[in-house]
Design a protein around this motif. Structure first.
Motif, PDB file in Angstrom:
ATOM      1  N   LYS A 254       0.775  -1.213   0.035  1.00 13.64           N
ATOM      2  CA  LYS A 254       0.074   0.052  -0.041  1.00 13.64           C
ATOM      3  C   LYS A 254       0.773   1.161  -0.105  1.00 13.64           C
ATOM      4  N   ASN A 255       1.932   1.238   0.687  1.00 12.34           N
ATOM      5  CA  ASN A 255       2.817   2.450   1.023  1.00 12.34           C
ATOM      6  C   ASN A 255       4.045   2.172   1.425  1.00 12.34           C
ATOM      7  N   GLU A 256       5.050   3.084   1.414  1.00 15.20           N
ATOM      8  CA  GLU A 256       6.390   2.831   2.008  1.00 15.20           C
ATOM      9  C   GLU A 256       6.366   2.061   3.521  1.00 15.20           C
ATOM     10  N   GLU A 257       5.398   2.275   4.011  1.00 13.98           N
ATOM     11  CA  GLU A 257       5.585   1.942   5.727  1.00 13.98           C
ATOM     12  C   GLU A 257       5.107   0.470   5.565  1.00 13.98           C
ATOM     13  N   ASP A 258       4.882  -0.082   4.697  1.00 19.98           N
ATOM     14  CA  ASP A 258       4.310  -1.814   4.830  1.00 19.98           C
ATOM     15  C   ASP A 258       5.603  -2.564   5.171  1.00 19.98           C
ATOM     16  N   GLU A 259       5.178  -3.276   6.278  1.00 20.25           N
ATOM     17  CA  GLU A 259       6.172  -3.999   6.770  1.00 20.25           C
ATOM     18  C   GLU A 259       7.041  -5.006   5.885  1.00 20.25           C
ATOM     19  N   ILE A 260       6.625  -5.571   4.849  1.00 17.12           N
ATOM     20  CA  ILE A 260       7.100  -6.667   3.949  1.00 17.12           C
ATOM     21  C   ILE A 260       8.155  -5.728   3.339  1.00 17.12           C
ATOM     22  N   LEU A 261       7.938  -4.525   2.972  1.00 17.54           N
ATOM     23  CA  LEU A 261       9.244  -3.698   2.310  1.00 17.54           C
ATOM     24  C   LEU A 261      10.414  -3.885   2.942  1.00 17.54           C
ATOM     25  N   SER A 262      10.440  -3.984   4.285  1.00 11.95           N
ATOM     26  CA  SER A 262      11.706  -3.933   5.269  1.00 11.95           C
ATOM     27  C   SER A 262      11.987  -5.437   5.616  1.00 11.95           C
ATOM     28  N   ARG A 263      11.374  -6.374   5.009  1.00 15.37           N
ATOM     29  CA  ARG A 263      11.760  -7.845   5.372  1.00 15.37           C
ATOM     30  C   ARG A 263      12.716  -8.416   4.312  1.00 15.37           C
ATOM     31  N   THR A 264      13.105  -7.764   3.301  1.00 13.39           N
ATOM     32  CA  THR A 264      13.750  -8.257   2.428  1.00 13.39           C
ATOM     33  C   THR A 264      14.738  -9.483   2.749  1.00 13.39           C
ATOM     34  N   LEU A 265      15.719  -8.768   3.633  1.00 19.93           N
ATOM     35  CA  LEU A 265      16.753  -9.823   3.984  1.00 19.93           C
ATOM     36  C   LEU A 265      16.022 -11.086   4.800  1.00 19.93           C
ATOM     37  N   ALA A 266      15.107 -10.807   5.738  1.00 18.53           N
ATOM     38  CA  ALA A 266      14.512 -11.990   6.127  1.00 18.53           C
ATOM     39  C   ALA A 266      13.932 -12.885   5.124  1.00 18.53           C
ATOM     40  N   ILE A 267      13.324 -12.422   4.104  1.00 17.36           N
ATOM     41  CA  ILE A 267      12.966 -13.180   3.090  1.00 17.36           C
ATOM     42  C   ILE A 267      14.009 -14.039   2.197  1.00 17.36           C
ATOM     43  N   THR A 268      14.527 -13.236   1.794  1.00 10.99           N
ATOM     44  CA  THR A 268      15.921 -13.743   1.070  1.00 10.99           C
ATOM     45  C   THR A 268      16.739 -14.775   1.839  1.00 10.99           C
ATOM     46  N   SER A 269      16.815 -14.506   2.857  1.00  2.20           N
ATOM     47  CA  SER A 269      17.883 -15.410   3.631  1.00  2.20           C
ATOM     48  C   SER A 269      17.317 -17.090   3.897  1.00  2.20           C
ATOM     49  N   THR A 270      15.932 -17.131   3.477  1.00  5.64           N
ATOM     50  CA  THR A 270      15.702 -18.499   3.524  1.00  5.64           C
ATOM     51  C   THR A 270      16.274 -19.102   2.526  1.00  5.64           C
ATOM     52  N   THR A 271      16.768 -18.506   1.465  1.00  3.27           N
ATOM     53  CA  THR A 271      17.390 -19.078   0.157  1.00  3.27           C
ATOM     54  C   THR A 271      18.912 -19.411   0.191  1.00  3.27           C
ATOM     55  N   PHE A 272      19.568 -18.794   0.964  1.00  7.60           N
ATOM     56  CA  PHE A 272      20.985 -18.630   1.169  1.00  7.60           C
ATOM     57  C   PHE A 272      21.802 -20.101   1.102  1.00  7.60           C
ATOM     58  N   GLN A 273      20.949 -20.957   2.280  1.00  7.27           N
ATOM     59  CA  GLN A 273      21.722 -22.257   2.497  1.00  7.27           C
ATOM     60  C   GLN A 273      21.773 -22.807   1.059  1.00  7.27           C
ATOM     61  N   ARG A 274      20.785 -22.874   0.318  1.00  4.22           N
ATOM     62  CA  ARG A 274      20.543 -23.891  -0.838  1.00  4.22           C
ATOM     63  C   ARG A 274      21.321 -23.082  -2.202  1.00  4.22           C
ATOM     64  N   LEU A 275      21.803 -21.880  -2.309  1.00  5.02           N
ATOM     65  CA  LEU A 275      22.498 -21.024  -3.316  1.00  5.02           C
ATOM     66  C   LEU A 275      23.606 -21.783  -3.957  1.00  5.02           C
ATOM     67  N   PRO A 276      24.419 -22.427  -3.217  1.00  3.77           N
ATOM     68  CA  PRO A 276      25.491 -23.336  -3.881  1.00  3.77           C
ATOM     69  C   PRO A 276      25.014 -24.572  -4.874  1.00  3.77           C
ATOM     70  N   GLU A 277      23.982 -24.887  -4.555  1.00  8.93           N
ATOM     71  CA  GLU A 277      23.420 -26.082  -5.417  1.00  8.93           C
ATOM     72  C   GLU A 277      22.252 -25.611  -6.517  1.00  8.93           C
ATOM     73  N   ILE A 278      21.783 -24.461  -6.483  1.00  9.96           N
ATOM     74  CA  ILE A 278      20.796 -23.978  -7.390  1.00  9.96           C
ATOM     75  C   ILE A 278      21.357 -23.541  -8.475  1.00  9.96           C
ATOM     76  N   HIS A 279      20.973 -23.772  -9.570  1.00 10.05           N
ATOM     77  CA  HIS A 279      20.784 -23.115 -11.117  1.00 10.05           C
ATOM     78  C   HIS A 279      20.329 -21.849 -11.287  1.00 10.05           C
ATOM     79  N   THR A 280      18.856 -21.866 -10.991  1.00 10.77           N
ATOM     80  CA  THR A 280      18.037 -20.910 -11.140  1.00 10.77           C
ATOM     81  C   THR A 280      16.865 -20.619 -10.018  1.00 10.77           C
ATOM     82  N   ILE A 281      16.545 -19.288  -9.754  1.00  9.69           N
ATOM     83  CA  ILE A 281      15.729 -19.134  -8.799  1.00  9.69           C
ATOM     84  C   ILE A 281      14.610 -18.222  -9.432  1.00  9.69           C
ATOM     85  N   ILE A 282      13.398 -18.922  -9.308  1.00 12.80           N
ATOM     86  CA  ILE A 282      12.122 -18.252  -9.753  1.00 12.80           C
ATOM     87  C   ILE A 282      11.345 -17.604  -8.586  1.00 12.80           C
ATOM     88  N   ILE A 283      11.216 -16.274  -8.656  1.00 10.67           N
ATOM     89  CA  ILE A 283      10.378 -15.560  -7.606  1.00 10.67           C
ATOM     90  C   ILE A 283       8.803 -15.448  -8.329  1.00 10.67           C
TER      91      ILE A 283
END
Length: 80
Positions: free
Chosen positions: A16-45
């Motif tokens: 809705k606007n710049e104060e939305d919580e999800i906008l500040s959660r980028t690292l929390a969201i993406t860090s769920t992928t970090f452990q798998r990155l060495p074995e991943i060829h493609t990431i689809i969002i």
């Protein structure tokens, strides 16, 4: 290199606007992928459901910035 694909699925984020919580959660969201990155060829969002709160242009601009920040966060981690 592996042929594995990782799907990062977010649904009904309703930006809705710049104060939305999800906008500040980028690292929390993406860090769920970090452990798998060495074995991943493609990431689809996948963004399903409502992306914007009311569908106005400013909400989609924020969504574009949010998606770019997700990609940047994963890319930076993948270069380590």
């Amino acid at each position: 290199m592996s042929n594995k694909i990782l799907f990062l699925h977010l649904s009904d984020i309703h930006i809705k606007n710049e104060e939305d919580e999800i906008l500040s959660r980028t690292l929390a969201i993406t860090s769920t992928t970090f452990q798998r990155l060495p074995e991943i060829h493609t990431i689809i969002i996948i963004l399903s459901g409502d992306i914007a709160w009311s569908g106005i242009r400013s909400e989609y601009i924020l969504a574009e910035k949010f998606i770019a920040s997700l990609i940047e966060s994963i890319s930076l981690e993948n270069t380590k």
